[in-house]
Design a protein around this motif. Structure first.
Motif, PDB file in Angstrom:
ATOM      1  N   ASP A  31      33.658  35.029  49.989  1.00  0.00           N
ATOM      2  CA  ASP A  31      34.028  36.142  50.869  1.00  0.00           C
ATOM      3  C   ASP A  31      35.497  36.530  50.686  1.00  0.00           C
ATOM      4  O   ASP A  31      35.846  37.720  50.710  1.00  0.00           O
ATOM      5  CB  ASP A  31      33.756  35.785  52.333  1.00  0.00           C
ATOM      6  N   ILE A  32      36.368  35.534  50.518  1.00  0.00           N
ATOM      7  CA  ILE A  32      37.785  35.814  50.264  1.00  0.00           C
ATOM      8  C   ILE A  32      37.957  36.482  48.908  1.00  0.00           C
ATOM      9  O   ILE A  32      38.697  37.462  48.765  1.00  0.00           O
ATOM     10  CB  ILE A  32      38.619  34.522  50.336  1.00  0.00           C
ATOM     11  N   ASP A  33      37.272  35.962  47.886  1.00  0.00           N
ATOM     12  CA  ASP A  33      37.393  36.525  46.540  1.00  0.00           C
ATOM     13  C   ASP A  33      37.021  38.000  46.502  1.00  0.00           C
ATOM     14  O   ASP A  33      37.594  38.782  45.731  1.00  0.00           O
ATOM     15  CB  ASP A  33      36.503  35.748  45.558  1.00  0.00           C
ATOM     16  N   ALA A  34      36.063  38.394  47.325  1.00  0.00           N
ATOM     17  CA  ALA A  34      35.627  39.795  47.338  1.00  0.00           C
ATOM     18  C   ALA A  34      36.727  40.730  47.836  1.00  0.00           C
ATOM     19  O   ALA A  34      36.673  41.942  47.596  1.00  0.00           O
ATOM     20  CB  ALA A  34      34.386  39.941  48.213  1.00  0.00           C
ATOM     21  N   LYS A  35      37.751  40.195  48.506  1.00  0.00           N
ATOM     22  CA  LYS A  35      38.829  41.017  49.066  1.00  0.00           C
ATOM     23  C   LYS A  35      40.093  41.015  48.206  1.00  0.00           C
ATOM     24  O   LYS A  35      41.061  41.705  48.534  1.00  0.00           O
ATOM     25  CB  LYS A  35      39.186  40.512  50.470  1.00  0.00           C
ATOM     26  N   VAL A  36      40.092  40.223  47.133  1.00  0.00           N
ATOM     27  CA  VAL A  36      41.274  40.097  46.273  1.00  0.00           C
ATOM     28  C   VAL A  36      41.002  40.788  44.948  1.00  0.00           C
ATOM     29  O   VAL A  36      39.967  40.551  44.322  1.00  0.00           O
ATOM     30  CB  VAL A  36      41.624  38.610  46.044  1.00  0.00           C
ATOM     31  N   GLU A  37      41.911  41.643  44.526  1.00  0.00           N
ATOM     32  CA  GLU A  37      41.698  42.463  43.334  1.00  0.00           C
ATOM     33  C   GLU A  37      41.373  41.609  42.107  1.00  0.00           C
ATOM     34  O   GLU A  37      40.466  41.936  41.338  1.00  0.00           O
ATOM     35  CB  GLU A  37      42.951  43.313  43.071  1.00  0.00           C
ATOM     36  N   LEU A  96      35.495  40.625  41.089  1.00  0.00           N
ATOM     37  CA  LEU A  96      34.377  40.762  40.157  1.00  0.00           C
ATOM     38  C   LEU A  96      33.791  39.423  39.733  1.00  0.00           C
ATOM     39  O   LEU A  96      32.913  39.384  38.866  1.00  0.00           O
ATOM     40  CB  LEU A  96      34.820  41.547  38.914  1.00  0.00           C
ATOM     41  N   ARG A  97      34.266  38.340  40.318  1.00  0.00           N
ATOM     42  CA  ARG A  97      33.666  37.046  39.992  1.00  0.00           C
ATOM     43  C   ARG A  97      32.184  37.045  40.369  1.00  0.00           C
ATOM     44  O   ARG A  97      31.774  37.763  41.284  1.00  0.00           O
ATOM     45  CB  ARG A  97      34.415  35.923  40.720  1.00  0.00           C
ATOM     46  N   ASP A 147      48.928  36.663  42.916  1.00  0.00           N
ATOM     47  CA  ASP A 147      48.179  37.118  44.088  1.00  0.00           C
ATOM     48  C   ASP A 147      49.030  37.240  45.349  1.00  0.00           C
ATOM     49  O   ASP A 147      48.485  37.282  46.453  1.00  0.00           O
ATOM     50  CB  ASP A 147      47.022  36.144  44.362  1.00  0.00           C
ATOM     51  N   LEU A 148      50.331  37.291  45.220  1.00  0.00           N
ATOM     52  CA  LEU A 148      51.193  37.268  46.401  1.00  0.00           C
ATOM     53  C   LEU A 148      50.833  38.361  47.413  1.00  0.00           C
ATOM     54  O   LEU A 148      50.701  38.088  48.618  1.00  0.00           O
ATOM     55  CB  LEU A 148      52.665  37.414  45.983  1.00  0.00           C
ATOM     56  N   ALA A 149      50.672  39.572  46.946  1.00  0.00           N
ATOM     57  CA  ALA A 149      50.412  40.682  47.870  1.00  0.00           C
ATOM     58  C   ALA A 149      49.060  40.529  48.551  1.00  0.00           C
ATOM     59  O   ALA A 149      48.953  40.641  49.782  1.00  0.00           O
ATOM     60  CB  ALA A 149      50.479  42.009  47.118  1.00  0.00           C
ATOM     61  N   ASP A 150      48.007  40.258  47.773  1.00  0.00           N
ATOM     62  CA  ASP A 150      46.666  40.116  48.346  1.00  0.00           C
ATOM     63  C   ASP A 150      46.570  38.899  49.255  1.00  0.00           C
ATOM     64  O   ASP A 150      45.905  38.940  50.297  1.00  0.00           O
ATOM     65  CB  ASP A 150      45.614  40.020  47.234  1.00  0.00           C
TER      66      ASP A 150
END
Length: 318
Positions: A98-104, A108-109, A216-219
């Motif tokens: 769920d977290i991965d889906a929100k990080v640019e 796409l994993r 990934d600092l911003a995300d």
């Protein structure tokens, strides 16, 4: 195993941190591609970083015992590192879907994009762990016991970023574990050199994973994910440099306690030079491509350290 397709699937063969022209991506059947990505086989740096502490420790132990390199153990560690890196990555993606889906960088994993179902991922984890277990059972009893204990760290790691700014330390405790296993597999006991090698590998891992987290600092700030990269902020270069310096010192103490040898110290010196080069280029505002390049370069940092230890173990025969 069932696979769900999504609108993201056409671009999934070129995940941002993968090697885009990797042979596996070109040749794998479409049905297997998401599982190769789950296991990070398109990103070999992961299993290299898991493997190298095993090889380094095995080589130091061989040199200390004056037995020369144990190629059977080195081969077993290679197989084990590849499959257990795959299992750990699949588990991490399962927990973080769920977290991965929100990080640019991670949206796409395979699990985050819906190309693999959670149930299929769990089956894949079990399959990889069975191969890893077969490898582990090839070693002595102490090494088997230590290997099983290490799974507790692996299980905790995906949740660490939710409650601590030091998830890299927990990752380091897992990734560095081979520094204990390589020694015990060769000697049948835990020795002081192994403990210092373990400390060296933990500090090294915290350093290079801090660099990796700069991407990934911003995300991470938006979704509330913690990391040492966020914790160190503008002092990240100083912090990484300190971690790397302590890693080099720990590796040098391990060599001293194992009986020394100029080839081993040469490996430590080359390792120190590589880490100093990395530190000089580390910045909080480093471009993602730069952070990824520096992170990937740690394969070479670990290899030069191993090369010194390996050469010393060969020299011990004469």
């Amino acid at each position: 195993m069932s696979i769900r397709r999504s609108g993201d699937s056409p671009g999934a063969a070129a995940l941002p941190d993968a090697i885009a022209d990797h042979a596996l991506l070109r040749r794998a059947p479409p049905a297997l591609l998401p599982f190769l990505q789950l296991a990070r086989l398109d990103r070999p740096i992961g299993w290299w970083l898991l493997l190298l502490p095993c090889w380094e420790s095995s080589a130091v132990a061989s040199g200390a015992l004056r037995e020369g390199p144990n190629f059977w153990h080195l081969t077993l560690f290679f197989i084990g590192a590849v499959v257990m890196r795959g299992a750990g990555s699949t588990y991490n993606d399962y927990v973080d879907r769920d977290i991965d889906a929100k990080v640019e960088r991670t949206r796409l994993r395979p699990l985050a994009s819906g190309r693999v179902t959670p149930r299929a991922a769990l089956v894949f984890i079990v399959a990889q762990c069975l191969v890893g277990l077969a490898v582990l059972l090839s070693f002595n009893g102490l090494t088997i016991a230590l290997g099983l204990i290490s799974l507790l760290i692996v299980l905790i790691y995906p949740f660490a970023k939710r409650f601590t700014s030091w998830p890299q330390a927990i990752l380091g405790s897992a990734f560095a574990y081979g520094a204990l296993l390589g020694w015990t597999a060769q000697t049948g006991a835990i020795g002081a050199p192994a403990l210092f090698l373990y400390a060296a590998a933990i500090l090294w891992t915290i350093g290079f994973d801090t660099i990796y987290a700069l991407q990934d600092l911003a995300d991470d700030a938006i979704v509330g994910v913690r990391s040492t990269a966020r914790l160190f902020g503008p002092r990240v270069q100083l912090a990484v440099g300190a971690l790397y310096a302590l890693s080099v010192a720990s590796a040098a103490i391990a060599v001293l306690l194992a009986g020394g040898g100029w080839l081993s110290y040469l490996g430590v010196t080359a390792y120190a030079a590589h880490l100093a080069w990395q530190t000089a280029q580390t910045r909080e505002d480093a471009a993602p491509a730069t952070a990824l390049r520096l992170f990937r370069s740690n394969r070479d940092a670990g290899l030069v350290l191993f090369a010194g230890f390996f050469a010393q173990s060969v020299a011990s025969l004469f």
